[in-house]
Design an enzyme around this catalytic site. Sequence first.
Site, PDB file in Angstrom:
ATOM      1  N   TRP A  51     -39.313  35.237 -32.667  1.00  0.00           N
ATOM      2  CA  TRP A  51     -40.102  34.890 -31.476  1.00  0.00           C
ATOM      3  C   TRP A  51     -39.514  33.678 -30.765  1.00  0.00           C
ATOM      4  O   TRP A  51     -39.543  33.563 -29.549  1.00  0.00           O
ATOM      5  CB  TRP A  51     -41.550  34.607 -31.889  1.00  0.00           C
ATOM      6  CG  TRP A  51     -42.442  34.206 -30.748  1.00  0.00           C
ATOM      7  CD1 TRP A  51     -43.158  35.041 -29.934  1.00  0.00           C
ATOM      8  CD2 TRP A  51     -42.704  32.880 -30.286  1.00  0.00           C
ATOM      9  NE1 TRP A  51     -43.858  34.323 -28.997  1.00  0.00           N
ATOM     10  CE2 TRP A  51     -43.599  32.990 -29.192  1.00  0.00           C
ATOM     11  CE3 TRP A  51     -42.286  31.617 -30.684  1.00  0.00           C
ATOM     12  CZ2 TRP A  51     -44.071  31.866 -28.496  1.00  0.00           C
ATOM     13  CZ3 TRP A  51     -42.757  30.509 -29.989  1.00  0.00           C
ATOM     14  CH2 TRP A  51     -43.634  30.639 -28.907  1.00  0.00           C
ATOM     15  N   HIS A  52     -38.945  32.771 -31.558  1.00  0.00           N
ATOM     16  CA  HIS A  52     -38.435  31.536 -30.965  1.00  0.00           C
ATOM     17  C   HIS A  52     -37.183  31.757 -30.144  1.00  0.00           C
ATOM     18  O   HIS A  52     -36.858  30.956 -29.273  1.00  0.00           O
ATOM     19  CB  HIS A  52     -38.161  30.492 -32.047  1.00  0.00           C
ATOM     20  CG  HIS A  52     -39.399  29.809 -32.529  1.00  0.00           C
ATOM     21  ND1 HIS A  52     -40.249  30.388 -33.436  1.00  0.00           N
ATOM     22  CD2 HIS A  52     -39.945  28.624 -32.198  1.00  0.00           C
ATOM     23  CE1 HIS A  52     -41.269  29.563 -33.651  1.00  0.00           C
ATOM     24  NE2 HIS A  52     -41.112  28.484 -32.917  1.00  0.00           N
ATOM     25  N   GLY A  53     -36.460  32.824 -30.434  1.00  0.00           N
ATOM     26  CA  GLY A  53     -35.263  33.059 -29.639  1.00  0.00           C
ATOM     27  C   GLY A  53     -34.495  34.253 -30.158  1.00  0.00           C
ATOM     28  O   GLY A  53     -34.634  34.663 -31.307  1.00  0.00           O
TER      29      GLY A  53
END
Lengths: 474, 397
Positions: A330-332
């Site tokens: 989700w963060h990247g």
Amino acid sequence: MGGIIPGGREEAMIFSSLIFVFLFLPVVLIVYHLVPARVKNLIILLASLIFYAWGEPVYVILILIMTAFCYVMGLDIEKHKGTPSAGYSLIEAVVVNLLILGFFKYYGFLIDTINGIFRLSIPIKTLAQPLGLSFYTFRAIAYLVDVFRGKTKAEHNIINFGTFLAMFPQLLCGPIDRYEDLSSQLTDRTVTRAGFGYGVELFLIGLAKKVLLADSIGKLYSAFVSMANESLSAVMAWLGILAFTFQIYYDFSGYSDMAIGLAGMFGFKIKKNFDYPYISKSITEFWRRWHISLGSWFRDYVYIPLGGNRVSAGRHILNILIVWALTGLWHGAAWTYIFWGLFYGLMLIFEKYVLMRIPLHPPAAVKMIYTMFFVMIGWVFFQSSSLPAAFSTLSVMFGGSHLFFGTDAAYYLRTYLLPLIICVLAATPWPYRLFRKLESRKPPAAAAAVGVLTIISTAFMVYDTYQTFFYVKF
Amino acid sequence: MKIKTDKNSISTRKKNRRRFHQILSAFFLTLLVLFALLFVILPDKKFSDIENRNLATLPSLKLRTIADGRFESDFTNYVSDQFPFRTFFVQMKTLTDRLMGKDCENGVYAGSDGYLIEETTVPSAESQDHLISAIRTFHDTHTDIPQYFLLAPNAVSILKDKLPKDAPVKDQNTCMDEFFSKLQDTGITAVDVRGTLSEEKDSGIFYKTDHHWTTRGAFLSFETLASAMGLDATSYEYSFLPVSTNFSGTLSAKSGLNASEKDTIEIAIPKKNNTPATDYIVEYIEEKEKTTVFYNTDKLKTRDQYGIFLNGNHAEIRIRTTSSNSEKLLILKDSYANSLIPYLAPYYREIFIVDPRYCYEDVETLMKTEGINEVLYLYNANTLFADSDLVSYLGSS
């Protein structure tokens, strides 16, 4: 936010900019205050669309479409509650959200990976990622699932729904708050002097965290990044990662504070997103204090549906790994993030199944050092441009370089000593507790202290735009 | 156990907290309204002396520029550039940083004795090679014409003992050594003034607040240059006359540091007795203006007082002299040359000065029409190593 928070972009109207604080915010506050109550949500919605369009003139259409779509689907799910049709609607709505997220955010990464594995060269057409996409799709999914589960009623007023989904405080960087917490506030809230004042307090403290702490210590991190690995000494590498550790915390928590403070100025109460994560005594505790809204989102919408811990140990471990791989992702869209997530998954499994079962009770300081040690290792992966680069940095940190304490480290340690000490202290609850004591005895002094911080924050925001040229450019 | 006094009772705490929030809200709203009013009322500034650039103006509202984001970024810049008390806030920021122990802003270090020292610019290998080959090609086209290259060091190498301890600057000497060795291969004469300047490093050869060398630093370098060019530097003696004592230069502007530190600017006045008098006409070609002196004292009233030397940077300048020597010199230069050229003037009938950052004329045409006999490149290392205009200018034909 300067790109350190996933999905953030420079062109957006960030909270810590002169135009937002001194132009956009006062105008919105004044208009909001003047209009009658039934139009107030519309004002917030319109202001939010302008705020969003400022950084993303074209993608504002996407968020309008997503808002309308989720509004309609929410009503549909509620209408067909109890029947399979509700389930289909939910799946359809969630899939659409995930597809949009996946397309804009992960398409390039997916093709890259496929190209790598199968030695192909499928061309990648990368589109710019819409601002706030990761945040508003997650808030929308939470809403849809909660309506399906009956945890909350659907929002029947499209303006109110739009206000919930797109309101500018949470729009770009969260917190990922829940519709059920906001639903009554959408129709019934007042801006009290106390509430407004608390919002101002949070906003100004968040601003100071971001502009005075995060951006300053970020310069130390930038210096570290620009050094080639060969010339890095072990101490310099630790200093660099320490700088990042503070930068990401003050940047993200500062931004969350500003978001919650801004929402408070309009009468909304939102739960806090950070709770002094760096005083945690275990990784398990860390994730109850860091990015709280994300952790609870994954718990409620992925972990628990997968069975949570009410399954066999093997399945439990698998659940944890899935949740944390997704959290990282989700963060990247990069392997470093997935690795970072899995790293935490493994740490949590280790704590649950090994550490917690050992009858050891070390002092709190030891537990905190243990926690921060592994948190910092996690950040090495998070901030690296690639997995090999991460391992390279780690090897320097643990003695792989011939240099232990170079002149670079001596210089940066000397010139950043005071800011680092302030960063350490401000990461604990004590400064704020002291401040509250001052506030309860001499309110004007406390207000003056925040006032001074605000003036200095303004100075830092102005300096960011300062640019000299040696010869006049035409 | 002490009974809690009324001062600390919950209701008092609550009351004080409310009071705190009231005061803070009032402060916040006042601040916002005040700045919004000031922003609207105060007239827009067009040019920033200290930043040496035009300040953003109110962009016009067009659907097209709104859609592609240009209006938004232009307007954001407009708000930032026209923000009230901008310079005051810049100084507050650098002061706060200094209090926190920081000694470097925007690549400029606060050294000892009030010296601001800019970090080393390291050339990219590619740009270095392009430049060397352009110089070589030019040399080979004009093998009959003596060509010289004076690459001046910056304070970061000569005054490195004034840098903060352990300051992480790259070694400019290594970069310059490399450049000089490549230069030797091209056949032109490299002029290295580092030895001369190092010997006199405590004689005020660099400004404290500006990236240029002082008039004295230029003179010392001229002496070394003269011997390389076969000129008799002893023919002329100068006394140094201060013309300004409140010069605040480029480095204090760039960093926002040492705002109260002031430099002295001197100009070199030829001593009457030993010097055969020479008259000059300085012609600014593009501006179509002529003057008889090298110095424009009007510049002392502006922020960039270094502009007193040859009125700052111009695309092309022609100096005609009554020198007994009939040679014509072409100088390709940056602003360091401005304070050295007056020393060269008595030795040439004509000096043609080109600043490749501004000049788009063809160099070969210039060589022919002006009848150039000698060529001098005069640059300072930091500027040259970041420059791409010289290569373009040489390759323009």
